[in-house]
Scaffold this motif. Sequence first.
Motif, mmCIF file in Angstrom:
data_model
loop_
_atom_site.group_PDB
_atom_site.id
_atom_site.type_symbol
_atom_site.label_atom_id
_atom_site.label_comp_id
_atom_site.label_asym_id
_atom_site.label_seq_id
_atom_site.Cartn_x
_atom_site.Cartn_y
_atom_site.Cartn_z
ATOM 1 N N ALA A 227 62.954 32.655 21.985
ATOM 2 C CA ALA A 227 62.864 34.107 21.680
ATOM 3 C C ALA A 227 60.913 33.927 20.860
ATOM 4 O O ALA A 227 61.508 35.007 20.852
ATOM 5 C CB ALA A 227 64.321 34.159 20.568
ATOM 6 N N SER A 228 61.300 32.920 19.976
ATOM 7 C CA SER A 228 59.964 32.909 19.237
ATOM 8 C C SER A 228 58.651 33.120 19.597
ATOM 9 O O SER A 228 58.222 33.426 19.662
ATOM 10 C CB SER A 228 59.865 31.605 18.238
ATOM 11 O OG SER A 228 61.343 31.944 17.481
ATOM 12 N N ASN A 229 59.029 32.645 21.583
ATOM 13 C CA ASN A 229 58.215 32.040 22.140
ATOM 14 C C ASN A 229 57.670 33.501 22.552
ATOM 15 O O ASN A 229 56.092 33.748 22.845
ATOM 16 C CB ASN A 229 58.046 31.056 23.183
ATOM 17 C CG ASN A 229 58.028 29.790 23.167
ATOM 18 O OD1 ASN A 229 57.176 29.356 21.627
ATOM 19 N ND2 ASN A 229 58.240 28.922 24.051
ATOM 20 N N ALA A 230 58.587 34.041 23.469
ATOM 21 C CA ALA A 230 58.604 35.335 23.600
ATOM 22 C C ALA A 230 57.825 36.149 22.523
ATOM 23 O O ALA A 230 57.038 37.311 22.302
ATOM 24 C CB ALA A 230 60.142 36.081 23.781
ATOM 25 N N GLU A 231 58.816 36.656 21.335
ATOM 26 C CA GLU A 231 58.021 37.199 20.346
ATOM 27 C C GLU A 231 56.753 37.219 19.594
ATOM 28 O O GLU A 231 55.710 37.748 19.662
ATOM 29 C CB GLU A 231 58.881 36.071 19.116
ATOM 30 C CG GLU A 231 58.275 37.544 18.024
ATOM 31 C CD GLU A 231 59.667 37.910 16.694
ATOM 32 O OE1 GLU A 231 60.374 38.518 15.785
ATOM 33 O OE2 GLU A 231 59.942 36.565 16.215
ATOM 34 N N HIS A 232 56.107 35.258 20.131
ATOM 35 C CA HIS A 232 54.663 35.418 19.574
ATOM 36 C C HIS A 232 53.982 35.306 20.439
ATOM 37 O O HIS A 232 52.568 35.895 19.882
ATOM 38 C CB HIS A 232 54.613 33.474 18.969
ATOM 39 C CG HIS A 232 53.643 33.351 18.508
ATOM 40 N ND1 HIS A 232 52.599 32.501 19.757
ATOM 41 C CD2 HIS A 232 52.900 33.014 17.429
ATOM 42 C CE1 HIS A 232 51.178 32.560 19.021
ATOM 43 N NE2 HIS A 232 51.429 32.846 17.480
ATOM 44 N N ASN A 233 53.969 34.963 21.384
ATOM 45 C CA ASN A 233 53.546 35.017 23.065
ATOM 46 C C ASN A 233 52.703 36.399 23.737
ATOM 47 O O ASN A 233 52.417 36.656 24.007
ATOM 48 C CB ASN A 233 53.800 33.744 24.228
ATOM 49 C CG ASN A 233 53.115 32.249 23.048
ATOM 50 O OD1 ASN A 233 52.951 32.403 22.102
ATOM 51 N ND2 ASN A 233 53.953 31.315 23.681
ATOM 52 N N GLY B 112 54.810 39.726 22.229
ATOM 53 C CA GLY B 112 55.535 40.493 21.342
ATOM 54 C C GLY B 112 56.789 41.355 21.590
ATOM 55 O O GLY B 112 56.294 42.270 21.327
ATOM 56 N N ILE B 113 57.857 40.597 22.530
ATOM 57 C CA ILE B 113 58.338 41.549 22.574
ATOM 58 C C ILE B 113 60.115 40.922 21.763
ATOM 59 O O ILE B 113 59.920 39.646 21.294
ATOM 60 C CB ILE B 113 59.149 40.266 24.519
ATOM 61 C CG1 ILE B 113 57.849 40.898 24.991
ATOM 62 C CG2 ILE B 113 60.787 41.267 24.384
ATOM 63 C CD1 ILE B 113 58.787 39.954 26.272
ATOM 64 N N ALA B 114 60.640 42.280 20.446
ATOM 65 C CA ALA B 114 61.386 41.974 19.450
ATOM 66 C C ALA B 114 62.508 41.076 20.184
ATOM 67 O O ALA B 114 62.599 41.590 21.140
ATOM 68 C CB ALA B 114 61.799 42.972 19.091
ATOM 69 N N LYS B 115 63.163 40.618 19.269
ATOM 70 C CA LYS B 115 63.995 39.254 19.697
ATOM 71 C C LYS B 115 65.563 40.252 20.499
ATOM 72 O O LYS B 115 65.729 39.207 20.697
ATOM 73 C CB LYS B 115 64.577 38.377 19.074
ATOM 74 C CG LYS B 115 63.616 37.407 18.306
ATOM 75 C CD LYS B 115 64.169 36.384 17.069
ATOM 76 C CE LYS B 115 62.712 35.349 17.210
ATOM 77 N NZ LYS B 115 63.816 34.478 16.167
ATOM 78 N N SER B 116 65.727 41.232 19.302
ATOM 79 C CA SER B 116 66.612 42.162 19.752
ATOM 80 C C SER B 116 66.972 42.895 21.282
ATOM 81 O O SER B 116 67.645 43.174 22.036
ATOM 82 C CB SER B 116 66.909 43.454 18.520
ATOM 83 O OG SER B 116 66.099 44.046 18.984
ATOM 84 N N LYS B 117 65.824 42.739 22.142
ATOM 85 C CA LYS B 117 65.104 42.852 23.536
ATOM 86 C C LYS B 117 65.641 42.088 24.565
ATOM 87 O O LYS B 117 64.982 42.573 25.340
ATOM 88 C CB LYS B 117 63.752 43.317 22.945
ATOM 89 C CG LYS B 117 63.836 45.121 22.532
ATOM 90 C CD LYS B 117 62.224 46.145 22.473
ATOM 91 C CE LYS B 117 62.894 47.416 21.582
ATOM 92 N NZ LYS B 117 61.302 48.007 22.235
ATOM 93 N N LEU B 118 65.413 40.599 23.748
ATOM 94 C CA LEU B 118 65.633 39.764 24.858
ATOM 95 C C LEU B 118 66.692 39.423 25.507
ATOM 96 O O LEU B 118 67.622 39.812 25.451
ATOM 97 C CB LEU B 118 65.574 38.552 23.944
ATOM 98 C CG LEU B 118 63.666 37.793 23.325
ATOM 99 C CD1 LEU B 118 63.430 37.166 22.961
ATOM 100 C CD2 LEU B 118 62.676 38.406 25.157
ATOM 101 N N GLN B 119 66.775 39.391 27.097
ATOM 102 C CA GLN B 119 67.335 39.212 27.692
ATOM 103 C C GLN B 119 68.063 37.273 28.201
ATOM 104 O O GLN B 119 66.263 37.026 28.804
ATOM 105 C CB GLN B 119 68.338 40.027 29.039
ATOM 106 C CG GLN B 119 68.846 39.230 29.828
ATOM 107 C CD GLN B 119 69.033 40.804 30.885
ATOM 108 O OE1 GLN B 119 68.488 41.442 31.270
ATOM 109 N NE2 GLN B 119 70.595 40.809 31.736
ATOM 110 N N ILE B 120 68.301 36.939 28.850
ATOM 111 C CA ILE B 120 68.466 35.497 28.734
ATOM 112 C C ILE B 120 68.501 35.400 30.514
ATOM 113 O O ILE B 120 69.591 36.688 31.040
ATOM 114 C CB ILE B 120 69.890 34.404 28.648
ATOM 115 C CG1 ILE B 120 69.789 34.168 27.183
ATOM 116 C CG2 ILE B 120 69.457 33.426 29.078
ATOM 117 C CD1 ILE B 120 70.627 33.762 25.810
ATOM 118 N N VAL B 121 67.104 35.152 31.342
ATOM 119 C CA VAL B 121 67.307 35.032 32.183
ATOM 120 C C VAL B 121 67.913 33.531 33.270
ATOM 121 O O VAL B 121 68.774 33.992 34.171
ATOM 122 C CB VAL B 121 65.795 35.567 32.664
ATOM 123 C CG1 VAL B 121 65.731 35.110 34.272
ATOM 124 C CG2 VAL B 121 65.334 36.518 32.586
#
Length: 116
Positions: free
Chosen positions: A59-65, A67-76
């Motif tokens: 999640a931190s990788n998605a946010e940093h690399n 710019g996706i907020a953690k609340s909008k993430l889904q585990i693929v």
Amino acid sequence: MTNQTIATAVGRYIRTSPSKVRRVLDQIRGKSYTEAVLILQFMPYRSSRLILQVLQSAASNAEHNYGIAKSKLQIVNTYGDKGPILKRFRPRAQGRGYPIRKPTCHITVQVQEKIT
């Protein structure tokens, strides 16, 4: 899968059995990030703490690399692969050595932005 960006985190050489990790990974696959964090925090298994660390890293990788907020993430995708096995010996009766296998595993978690 779509052509969206997928953030990945891999925990390597973790000292636990892959089968024990897989039973926890099956519970969170396809869930949202916040739901998966809640599930992992209250699971009684030792491997759930290890998986939580890898999930937070993804999640931190998605946010940093990306710019996706953690609340909008889904585990693929999640999987626990077998790592190298540490081989040890325990002394037994009459000078024998009894082999001990200490398994390791690699935990991979992939997350992407929810498709709404």
